[in-house]
Write an enzyme that holds these catalytic residues in place. Structure first.
Site, mmCIF file in Angstrom:
data_model
loop_
_atom_site.group_PDB
_atom_site.id
_atom_site.type_symbol
_atom_site.label_atom_id
_atom_site.label_comp_id
_atom_site.label_asym_id
_atom_site.label_seq_id
_atom_site.Cartn_x
_atom_site.Cartn_y
_atom_site.Cartn_z
ATOM 1 N N ARG A 109 10.158 4.051 1.246
ATOM 2 C CA ARG A 109 9.485 3.594 2.396
ATOM 3 C C ARG A 109 8.594 2.473 2.084
ATOM 4 O O ARG A 109 7.904 1.759 3.083
ATOM 5 C CB ARG A 109 8.668 4.830 3.037
ATOM 6 C CG ARG A 109 9.436 5.863 3.393
ATOM 7 C CD ARG A 109 9.654 5.945 4.846
ATOM 8 N NE ARG A 109 10.661 7.116 5.306
ATOM 9 C CZ ARG A 109 10.889 7.500 6.299
ATOM 10 N NH1 ARG A 109 10.778 6.439 7.260
ATOM 11 N NH2 ARG A 109 11.825 8.425 6.610
ATOM 12 N N LYS A 130 8.699 5.865 -13.689
ATOM 13 C CA LYS A 130 7.329 6.043 -13.702
ATOM 14 C C LYS A 130 6.853 6.422 -15.287
ATOM 15 O O LYS A 130 5.814 5.894 -15.972
ATOM 16 C CB LYS A 130 6.573 7.150 -12.835
ATOM 17 C CG LYS A 130 6.640 6.757 -11.439
ATOM 18 C CD LYS A 130 6.231 8.052 -10.590
ATOM 19 C CE LYS A 130 5.940 7.557 -9.339
ATOM 20 N NZ LYS A 130 5.319 8.673 -8.552
ATOM 21 N N ASP A 180 -1.422 7.767 -7.648
ATOM 22 C CA ASP A 180 -0.831 8.798 -6.834
ATOM 23 C C ASP A 180 -2.091 9.830 -6.531
ATOM 24 O O ASP A 180 -2.240 10.659 -5.331
ATOM 25 C CB ASP A 180 0.199 9.746 -7.418
ATOM 26 C CG ASP A 180 1.625 9.030 -7.478
ATOM 27 O OD1 ASP A 180 1.725 8.232 -6.486
ATOM 28 O OD2 ASP A 180 2.408 9.081 -8.356
#
Ligand code: ATR
Length: 279
Positions: free
Chosen positions: A19, A69, A106
């Site tokens: 997204r 990541k 995050d």
């Protein structure tokens, strides 16, 4: 696109479901910035090379998603203390000297989402329960500990993963077994689901809420669906609830600001655009 267009993007494998291009695209249009944000399909074996050539390709930086990541830790030039503590990089900024600075936003996104959605929310008001012990739980536990949560109960199906997480981070972290998840809710101020339970196509999270104080905030980081069975059950008994989309939106803010030079806002318009399918 011209010579002054600022370029950024997101690297993942696969990347089609991300997204992030809609999110950053909305902000670029909203603020009239001459910039682009692309979805970049990068296979694991190509990560180092692709990150290494960002500067030559004219990129100001990138976001990283699954499966890059952790692998990026060994590739970037420098790590923020947060990225090092969490052991994962989700935001890379290309410095003027071409060096790659790796950060992890995050936990910032998680805290900012609670702060924006729940007026006056603070981490230090009481114990927190984190359900799950994967990568998302790691970032959230780190953020809660830094923000002053007095106790963080990590409740996970595989107890050894909860123990490993509690051992890796600095803070008042307590591993709890999955069978005791209902009991763990007693006396807490916040519970957050970081497991995949409740996601479209998965079983709902099966947890008995009777011990949960009614003023405790209930947050699910699952955002498909936005109203998970956990949030529906919590709202029905009067708990304040926070859905998972906001964490995704807020974690994007530091990267956008570093690359494009403008601090962006998370608004209802942004939420609707990211959830929608219109161009
Ligand atoms: P992420 O990095 O996105 O957080 P992950 O590392 O795959 O994802 O973690 C998923 C979490 O959901 C884990 O805590 C996992 O529990 P285990 O550590 O025991 O695997 C949890 N989870 C997934 N399916 C579950 C289920 N059916 N019941 C309970 N927990 C589940």
């Amino acid at each position: 696109m011209n010579a002054t267009t600022i370029k950024a993007g997101v690297m993942g494998w696969p990347i089609s479901h991300s997204r992030s291009p809609r999110l950053h695209g909305y902000w670029l249009a909203r603020y009239g910035i001459d910039g682009t944000y692309e979805a970049l399909a990068v296979a694991p074996e190509d990560l180092a090379e692709q990150l290494g050539s960002l500067r030559d390709q004219g990129f100001a930086g990138v976001n990283l998603t699954v499966p890059h990541k952790k692998a990026a830790l060994a590739v970037v030039t420098s790590l923020s203390p947060t990225a090092r503590a969490i052991g994962a990089v989700n935001t890379v900024v290309v410095g003027a000297d071409g060096k790659l600075e790796g950060d992890n936003t995050d936990g910032f996104g998680f805290l900012e989402n609670l702060r924006q959605d729940t007026a006056g929310w603070r981490a230090d008001t009481g114990p927190a329960v984190v359900l799950g012990a994967g990568g998302a739980a790691r970032a959230i536990c780190h953020a809660l500990a830094e923000a002053g949560a007095p106790e963080i109960r990590i409740v996970n199906r595989t107890l050894t993963r909860a123990e490993a997480l509690a051992g890796d981070l600095i803070g008042p972290l307590m591993p709890w077994s999955w069978d005791d998840r209902g009991t763990a809710l007693a006396g807490i101020a916040l519970v957050v689901n970081t497991t995949t339970l409740g996601m479209v196509g998965q079983d709902p999270l099966d947890i008995y809420l009777a011990s949960l104080p009614t003023e405790a905030v209930v947050n699910d980081i699952v955002y498909a669906p936005l109203e998970t069975p956990l949030l529906v059950a919590a709202a029905a008994r009067g708990n304040p609830v926070v859905d998972g989309l906001g964490m995704l939106l807020h974690q994007a803010r530091p990267g956008f600001e570093a690359w494009f030079g403008r601090s962006p806002e998370v608004t209802a318009g942004l939420r609707a655009h990211v959830l929608g399918s219109e161009p």
